[in-house]
Design an enzyme around this catalytic site. Structure first.
Site, mmCIF file in Angstrom:
data_model
loop_
_atom_site.group_PDB
_atom_site.id
_atom_site.type_symbol
_atom_site.label_atom_id
_atom_site.label_comp_id
_atom_site.label_asym_id
_atom_site.label_seq_id
_atom_site.Cartn_x
_atom_site.Cartn_y
_atom_site.Cartn_z
ATOM 1 N N ASP A 29 -1.154 -5.670 9.310
ATOM 2 C CA ASP A 29 -1.932 -4.473 8.524
ATOM 3 C C ASP A 29 -3.021 -5.289 8.060
ATOM 4 O O ASP A 29 -2.894 -5.944 7.155
ATOM 5 C CB ASP A 29 -1.182 -4.212 7.267
ATOM 6 C CG ASP A 29 -1.686 -2.514 7.102
ATOM 7 O OD1 ASP A 29 -3.685 -2.699 7.393
ATOM 8 O OD2 ASP A 29 -2.241 -2.046 6.030
ATOM 9 N N TRP A 89 0.828 -1.722 0.052
ATOM 10 C CA TRP A 89 -0.425 0.543 0.032
ATOM 11 C C TRP A 89 0.857 1.015 -0.015
ATOM 12 O O TRP A 89 1.690 1.196 1.217
ATOM 13 C CB TRP A 89 -0.937 -0.383 1.212
ATOM 14 C CG TRP A 89 -1.451 1.248 1.674
ATOM 15 C CD1 TRP A 89 -3.170 1.603 0.322
ATOM 16 C CD2 TRP A 89 -2.845 1.898 2.393
ATOM 17 N NE1 TRP A 89 -3.501 2.765 0.431
ATOM 18 C CE2 TRP A 89 -2.851 2.659 1.701
ATOM 19 C CE3 TRP A 89 -1.639 1.764 3.300
ATOM 20 C CZ2 TRP A 89 -3.479 3.514 2.655
ATOM 21 C CZ3 TRP A 89 -2.203 2.405 4.616
ATOM 22 C CH2 TRP A 89 -3.374 3.394 4.613
ATOM 23 N N LYS A 92 -13.158 -1.180 5.078
ATOM 24 C CA LYS A 92 -14.280 -1.963 4.278
ATOM 25 C C LYS A 92 -15.449 -2.532 4.102
ATOM 26 O O LYS A 92 -16.498 -2.917 3.894
ATOM 27 C CB LYS A 92 -13.386 -2.312 3.446
ATOM 28 C CG LYS A 92 -11.977 -1.757 2.707
ATOM 29 C CD LYS A 92 -11.820 -0.938 2.025
ATOM 30 C CE LYS A 92 -10.379 0.097 2.220
ATOM 31 N NZ LYS A 92 -9.770 0.592 0.957
HETATM 32 N N1 PMP Z 1 -3.755 -0.968 5.018
HETATM 33 C C1 PMP Z 1 -4.186 -1.093 3.805
HETATM 34 C C2 PMP Z 1 -3.280 -2.550 3.295
HETATM 35 C C3 PMP Z 1 -5.309 -0.124 3.043
HETATM 36 O O1 PMP Z 1 -5.565 -0.956 1.922
HETATM 37 C C4 PMP Z 1 -6.050 0.545 3.681
HETATM 38 C C5 PMP Z 1 -6.613 1.316 3.178
HETATM 39 N N2 PMP Z 1 -6.967 1.386 1.609
HETATM 40 C C6 PMP Z 1 -5.744 0.865 4.996
HETATM 41 C C7 PMP Z 1 -4.645 0.114 5.598
HETATM 42 C C8 PMP Z 1 -6.026 1.736 5.968
HETATM 43 O O2 PMP Z 1 -7.514 2.106 5.656
HETATM 44 P P1 PMP Z 1 -8.414 2.850 6.502
HETATM 45 O O3 PMP Z 1 -8.915 3.681 5.344
HETATM 46 O O4 PMP Z 1 -9.296 2.385 7.321
HETATM 47 O O5 PMP Z 1 -7.598 4.257 6.999
#
Ligand code: PMP
Length: 395
Positions: A209, A128, A244
Site C-alpha cells: 500500500d 490504516w 496526498k
Molecule cells: N492507504 C493508506 C495507508 C492511507 O493512509 C490512505 C489514505 N488515508 C489510503 C490508503 C487511501 O487513500 P485514498 O484517499 O487515495 O483513497
C-alpha cells in the site's frame, strides 16, 4: 427496514470532523484527518494541477467512456514512477487506474480473493483503520502481525518476522510502501530484504500500500523498498494513491499495479483485474487521472510538481524536528522518534483519556488512537501543541 436501525458508530477518522466542528475555540488545531496543510493551515490546489486543469479544459476533445483500465497514459506514467521507466519492474508490470488508493486496495483485495480463496491477509498492528474493513468486504480472513511498539516508538521487527513465519502459500502479506500510517515507522532496506526472502520461501502474495510516495525522503528513496522487492520476488501488487502527493484528495486518483514474473504474466494479471473493476465501478473517474498523466508527461509541469512535493516534504520533516525538539525541552518521556519517522503521522502512545484532555482542554484534535497528523502543525501552533502533549504525558 430503515426505521429500526441503531445509530452506527462514528468512523474513527471521519467522525473527527464532527468533533472539530463543535469546537468553537479560535485556537483549535486539527491533527486528525490525514491531509497535508501548508504553513497557513490551508490545503491548496497545487500550481501544477491548476496548469494541467487549464490545459485539459482547452484541449480535451471528449468525455466519452474509456475502458475499465482507465487512462492509458496515466497507467504507464504510474508504473514509470513506481519502478523507473524502462526498468525491469516497469517492463514486468501493468497498471489499472482505480478510484483512489482505497479503490486500488479494494480491487487488489477482490482480485486476490478470486485467485486465492480462503487465504488470510496479514496486516500490521497498527495499520490504516480502513484496511481490515476493505479486506473483510472481499471475504478475507485478517491476521494482525506485530509491527510497532507504542511505548518506545520502535519497530517490533523480530516479533513481526516470527509471526510472518506462519505465512502460507495461500496467504497475503500487506506492507506499507513508505510513510507508514499511523506510525511513521518504516522498514529499512535490510528489513525489506529479509521480508522478501521470507515471502519468497513461503510462496505468499504481497500487497504494498503506497499512499505517500515522495512525502518521506523523495520519490526514488520512498520507492526503494518496492523496487528491492521487484528484484527478489517474481510477483506482487501495489495499490498506490495520488491523493496526498498531488493534493488531489477528492478527485479519487489511485492505481493498482500488478507485477508479474515476466511481462506476459503481468498482462494476464491485468486482464483478470478488468472484470473485477467492471463489477466494482465499471470505469474509474477520469479528471484526476488526466491531470496526473499530463503533469508526469510534460517536463515543465513535472518539474513543477517535483518542487511542490519537495516543499511539502521538507515542511513535514521540519515540523517533525521542531515538535520533537520542543518536547525534549520538557524532559520526561523521550519523543525523539518523532523526528526520525517519516510521512504525515506519528503515534503519541497516549491513552484515549489523554487524547480527550488534549481536545477538551487544549483544543488539539487527534484520533482517539493517539495518532498525530504532523502536517497539521506550523510555526503558529507547533510549540503550543508540544506543550499540551507534554502536559498530558506527565499526568
Ligand atoms: N492507504 C493508506 C495507508 C492511507 O493512509 C490512505 C489514505 N488515508 C489510503 C490508503 C487511501 O487513500 P485514498 O484517499 O487515495 O483513497
Amino acid at each position: 427496514m430503515f426505521a429500526e436501525l441503531a445509530e452506527p458508530p462514528l468512523d474513527p477518522i471521519l467522525g473527527l470532523a464532527q468533533l472539530l466542528a463543535r469546537d468553537t475555540s479560535p485556537d483549535k488545531v486539527d491533527l486528525g484527518i490525514g491531509i497535508y496543510q501548508d504553513e497557513q493551515g490551508q490545503v491548496p490546489v497545487l500550481d501544477c494541477v491548476k496548469a494541467a486543469e487549464r490545459w485539459l479544459v482547452e484541449t480535451q476533445p471528449s468525455k466519452r467512456y474509456l475502458s475499465s483500465a482507465g487512462n492509458a497514459d496515466y497507467n504507464t506514467q504510474t508504473r514509470g514512477l513506481l519502478f523507473g521507466e524502462g526498468s525491469d519492474g516497469f517492463t514486468r508490470s501493468r497498471t489499472i487506474q482505480a478510484p483512489g488508493g482505497t479503490g486500488a486496495l479494494r480491487l487488489a483485495s477482490d482480485l486476490l480473493y478470486r485467485l486465492r480463496p480462503g487465504g488470510r491477509v496479514f496486516i500490521p498492528g497498527p495499520t490504516w483503520p480502513n484496511h481490515p474493513g476493505i479486506l473483510k468486504a472481499s471475504g478475507h480472513e485478517v491476521v494482525v502481525y506485530p509491527y510497532y511498539d507504542m511505548a518506545t516508538g520502535a519497530l517490533r521487527f523480530d516479533e513481526m518476522m516470527a509471526t510472518l513465519a506462519d505465512l502460507g502459500a495461500n496467504d497475503t502479506l500487506l506492507l506499507h510502501g513508505c510513510c507508514h500510517n499511523p506510525t511513521g515507522a518504516d522498514l529499512d532496506l535490510d528489513q525489506w530484504g529479509a521480508v522478501a526472502d521470507l515471502v519468497a520461501k513461503a510462496g505468499a502474495a504481497v500487497l504494498v500500500d503506497l499512499a505517500y510516495l515522495g512525502l518521506g525522503d523523495g520519490v526514488d528513496e520512498d520507492a526503494a523498498g518496492l523496487r528491492l522487492l521487484a528484484t527478489r520476488i517474481p510477483e506482487f501488487l501495489v495499490a498506490s494513491s495520488y491523493s496526498k502527493n498531488f493534493a488531489l484528495y477528492r478527485e479519487r486518483v489511485g492505481a493498482l499495479t500488478l507485477v508479474g514474473g515476466n511481462e506476459q504474466a503481468a498482462v494476464l494479471a491485468h486482464a483478470h483485474s478488468l472484470p473485477v473493476a467492471r463489477t466494482l465501478w465499471s470505469m474509474p473517474p477520469d479528471h484526476g487521472a488526466a491531470i496526473v498523466a499530463r503533469i508526469l508527461s510534460d517536463a515543465e509541469l513535472r518539474q513543477g510538481w517535483t518542487s511542490e512535493l519537495t516543499t511539502m516534504r521538507e515542511r513535514i520533516n521540519g515540523v517533525r524536528g521542531r515538535l520533537a525538539a520542543r518536547l525534549a525541552e520538557h524532559g520526561g518521556r523521550n519523543y525523539g522518534f518523532i523526528a526520525n519517522q517519516r510521512g504525515m503521522f506519528t503515534m503519541l502512545g497516549i491513552a484515549p483519556e489523554g487524547v480527550e484532555t488534549l481536545r477538551r482542554d487544549h483544543h488539539v484534535h487527534l484520533t482517539s488512537s493517539g495518532r498525530v497528523n504532523v502536517a497539521g502543525l506550523n510555526s503558529n501552533n507547533v510549540e503550543r501543541v508540544a506543550d499540551a502533549i507534554a502536559a498530558v504525558s506527565q499526568n
